[in-house]
Design a protein around this motif. Structure first.
Motif, PDB file in Angstrom:
ATOM      1  N   UNK A  66      49.135 -86.727  16.216  1.00  0.00           N
ATOM      2  CA  UNK A  66      50.407 -86.097  15.892  1.00  0.00           C
ATOM      3  C   UNK A  66      50.865 -86.649  14.551  1.00  0.00           C
ATOM      4  N   UNK A  67      50.885 -85.787  13.530  1.00  0.00           N
ATOM      5  CA  UNK A  67      51.355 -86.205  12.200  1.00  0.00           C
ATOM      6  C   UNK A  67      52.779 -85.700  12.036  1.00  0.00           C
ATOM      7  N   UNK A  68      53.685 -86.577  11.603  1.00  0.00           N
ATOM      8  CA  UNK A  68      55.104 -86.227  11.672  1.00  0.00           C
ATOM      9  C   UNK A  68      55.910 -86.764  10.496  1.00  0.00           C
ATOM     10  N   UNK A  69      56.924 -86.005  10.055  1.00  0.00           N
ATOM     11  CA  UNK A  69      57.885 -86.536   9.087  1.00  0.00           C
ATOM     12  C   UNK A  69      59.091 -87.178   9.780  1.00  0.00           C
ATOM     13  N   UNK A  70      59.061 -87.203  11.121  1.00  0.00           N
ATOM     14  CA  UNK A  70      60.204 -87.666  11.901  1.00  0.00           C
ATOM     15  C   UNK A  70      60.037 -89.076  12.449  1.00  0.00           C
ATOM     16  N   UNK A  71      59.013 -89.784  12.015  1.00  0.00           N
ATOM     17  CA  UNK A  71      58.806 -91.188  12.350  1.00  0.00           C
ATOM     18  C   UNK A  71      57.947 -91.386  13.599  1.00  0.00           C
ATOM     19  N   UNK A  72      57.051 -92.356  13.507  1.00  0.00           N
ATOM     20  CA  UNK A  72      56.247 -92.738  14.675  1.00  0.00           C
ATOM     21  C   UNK A  72      56.877 -93.942  15.364  1.00  0.00           C
ATOM     22  N   UNK A  73      58.173 -94.127  15.174  1.00  0.00           N
ATOM     23  CA  UNK A  73      58.918 -95.222  15.803  1.00  0.00           C
ATOM     24  C   UNK A  73      58.731 -95.209  17.321  1.00  0.00           C
ATOM     25  N   UNK A  74      58.964 -96.349  17.961  1.00  0.00           N
ATOM     26  CA  UNK A  74      59.458 -97.602  17.386  1.00  0.00           C
ATOM     27  C   UNK A  74      58.364 -98.374  16.653  1.00  0.00           C
ATOM     28  N   UNK A  75      58.779 -99.105  15.625  1.00  0.00           N
ATOM     29  CA  UNK A  75      57.847 -99.931  14.875  1.00  0.00           C
ATOM     30  C   UNK A  75      57.802-101.315  15.522  1.00  0.00           C
ATOM     31  N   UNK A  76      56.626-101.892  15.523  1.00  0.00           N
ATOM     32  CA  UNK A  76      56.469-103.168  16.218  1.00  0.00           C
ATOM     33  C   UNK A  76      55.725-102.987  17.523  1.00  0.00           C
ATOM     34  N   UNK A  77      55.940-103.894  18.439  1.00  0.00           N
ATOM     35  CA  UNK A  77      55.136-103.903  19.669  1.00  0.00           C
ATOM     36  C   UNK A  77      55.576-102.888  20.718  1.00  0.00           C
ATOM     37  N   UNK A  78      56.824-102.383  20.625  1.00  0.00           N
ATOM     38  CA  UNK A  78      57.306-101.441  21.636  1.00  0.00           C
ATOM     39  C   UNK A  78      56.544-100.117  21.569  1.00  0.00           C
ATOM     40  N   UNK A  79      56.424 -99.453  22.723  1.00  0.00           N
ATOM     41  CA  UNK A  79      55.709 -98.189  22.824  1.00  0.00           C
ATOM     42  C   UNK A  79      56.643 -97.009  22.550  1.00  0.00           C
TER      43      UNK A  79
END
Length: 398
Positions: A66-79
């Motif tokens: 899934x490629x997105x301009x809306x962010x692949x957040x959360x950043x870091x260890x959280x899923x």
């Protein structure tokens, strides 16, 4: 007494749903490992990518992207909550390698963002577009992500649907199945910001006042949208015609200025028609849309038609259900306002069409899903109908 029993029954059902959701989340966190990577493109720009790897090593697994301009957040260890609470969790149960990527120039990815970046069919050297970025990302993933089976699929709703379209346009041989869903396809003729060429200022202003703000460097924080002084849209836009909206937007949103600079269907708009990229399409295609989608209903119908016309013999299917924008990706597809459809159409679509589609083409699992050329929900009869061509053979123009 009947009321007490009924109340206890619904409490039990509610607790069961909560418990099942919690179990899914716990299972995914226990059985997946998250990695965050910077994947290099041909021009040296690196794209931030979150990769969720199944711990299972009993077999090799496909990649679902899934490629997105809306962010692949959360950043870091959280899923990502998409894996935990949406129908994506079913793909986790199937041990897919899940990849979410911030597109060029957005969030934590490097480079400059360009809205609906035009497709370049004569790309050379270190030139880039969204199709080339996809090729580079897919190529890197299959060569560097452990235990993948060499098969890649992609899906996305709305703007990510545009990027899914570009996955198909990339032509990478590892890409076997793609599902653009409510895909942004033509922003002048019918999608989002123009309806039959008429400027849809309310949608454009409310979206771009936040989304369109410049991002000088990678960030995990999004921009705030316009702080509306009143909550009455009719009154606000009556008092603020397009000329006034330009003043309120300030001078920082490049695409807003482009909208004003190109009021007609000129070459600038034509270059941004995703259908121009739909030649030599090799993967199985499943275009999905909503009959009541006020934003990108045009894109779904017309992307399907372009693939069909420009790729004779392509494995190209369309599904149109009784949904608002993206409703098929949720849990509730049984109604639209007060109108009832007699079944949960979203769950039916997920289990009967989308998941079998990817399982077959990426995992070699199950029989050929034999999806009809067009699967369309008829709201007059509350039934799905399957057609071997679209428009149907018996159609009579009036």
């Amino acid at each position: 007494m009947k009321k007490i029993i009924s109340g206890l029954f619904f409490l039990f059902i509610s607790l069961s749903v909560i418990s099942q959701t919690d179990l899914d989340s716990a299972w995914i966190k226990e059985n997946y490992t998250k990695q965050e990577l910077m994947i290099p493109m041909r021009d040296g720009i690196k794209l931030f990518t979150a990769v969720y790897l199944p711990n299972d090593k009993s077999e090799k697994h496909p990649i679902l992207m899934n490629r997105t301009p809306y962010s692949c957040a959360p950043y870091g260890k959280e899923f990502s909550n998409r894996l935990l609470s949406s129908h994506w969790k079913y793909y986790c149960r199937e041990n897919y390698i899940i990849v979410i990527q911030d597109v060029r120039g957005k969030w934590m990815s490097e480079g400059e963002f360009v809205d609906i970046r035009p497709f370049n069919k004569n790309i050379t050297g270190t030139e880039s577009d969204e199709a080339s970025d996809t090729w580079d990302a897919v190529d890197w993933l299959i060569k560097n992500i452990p235990n993948n089976n060499g098969n890649v699929g992609a899906f996305g709703i709305s703007y990510p649907g545009f990027y899914a379209t570009m996955v198909a346009a990339s032509g990478h041989p590892a890409v076997k199945a793609v599902s653009p869903q409510a895909p942004v396809t033509e922003w002048f003729l019918g999608d989002d910001f123009h309806h039959n060429g008429a400027f849809f200022q309310m949608d454009g202003f409310s979206f771009y006042s936040g989304f369109g703000k410049p991002r000088p460097k990678p960030t995990t924080a999004g921009s705030r949208g316009f702080d509306f002084p009143i909550r009455d849209n009719y009154k606000f836009y009556l008092e603020n015609p397009p000329s006034k909206l330009m003043e309120l937007m300030k001078d920082s949103v490049a695409f807003w200025k482009d909208l004003y600079a190109h009021p007609n269907y000129d070459e600038w708009w034509q270059a941004r028609d995703a259908r121009r990229a739909m030649y030599n399409i090799k993967p199985a295609m499943l275009t999905v849309g909503g009959l009541f989608d006020a934003e990108d209903c045009y894109g779904a119908w017309n992307l399907y038609k372009a693939i069909e016309k420009q790729n004779p013999g392509a494995n190209n299917k369309i599904v149109m259900g009784p949904w608002s924008h993206g409703q098929w990706g949720g849990r509730d597809g049984a109604s639209m306002g007060n109108i009832r459809f007699g079944s949960n159409t979203s769950i039916w679509y997920q289990n009967s069409i989308e998941i079998p589609f990817f399982n077959y083409y990426l995992k070699g699992k199950g029989d050929d899903p034999n999806i009809a050329e067009a699967t369309v929900f008829m709201t007059g009869t509350n039934q799905w109908k399957k057609f071997d061509q679209w428009p149907p053979r018996e159609t009579q123009p009036r």
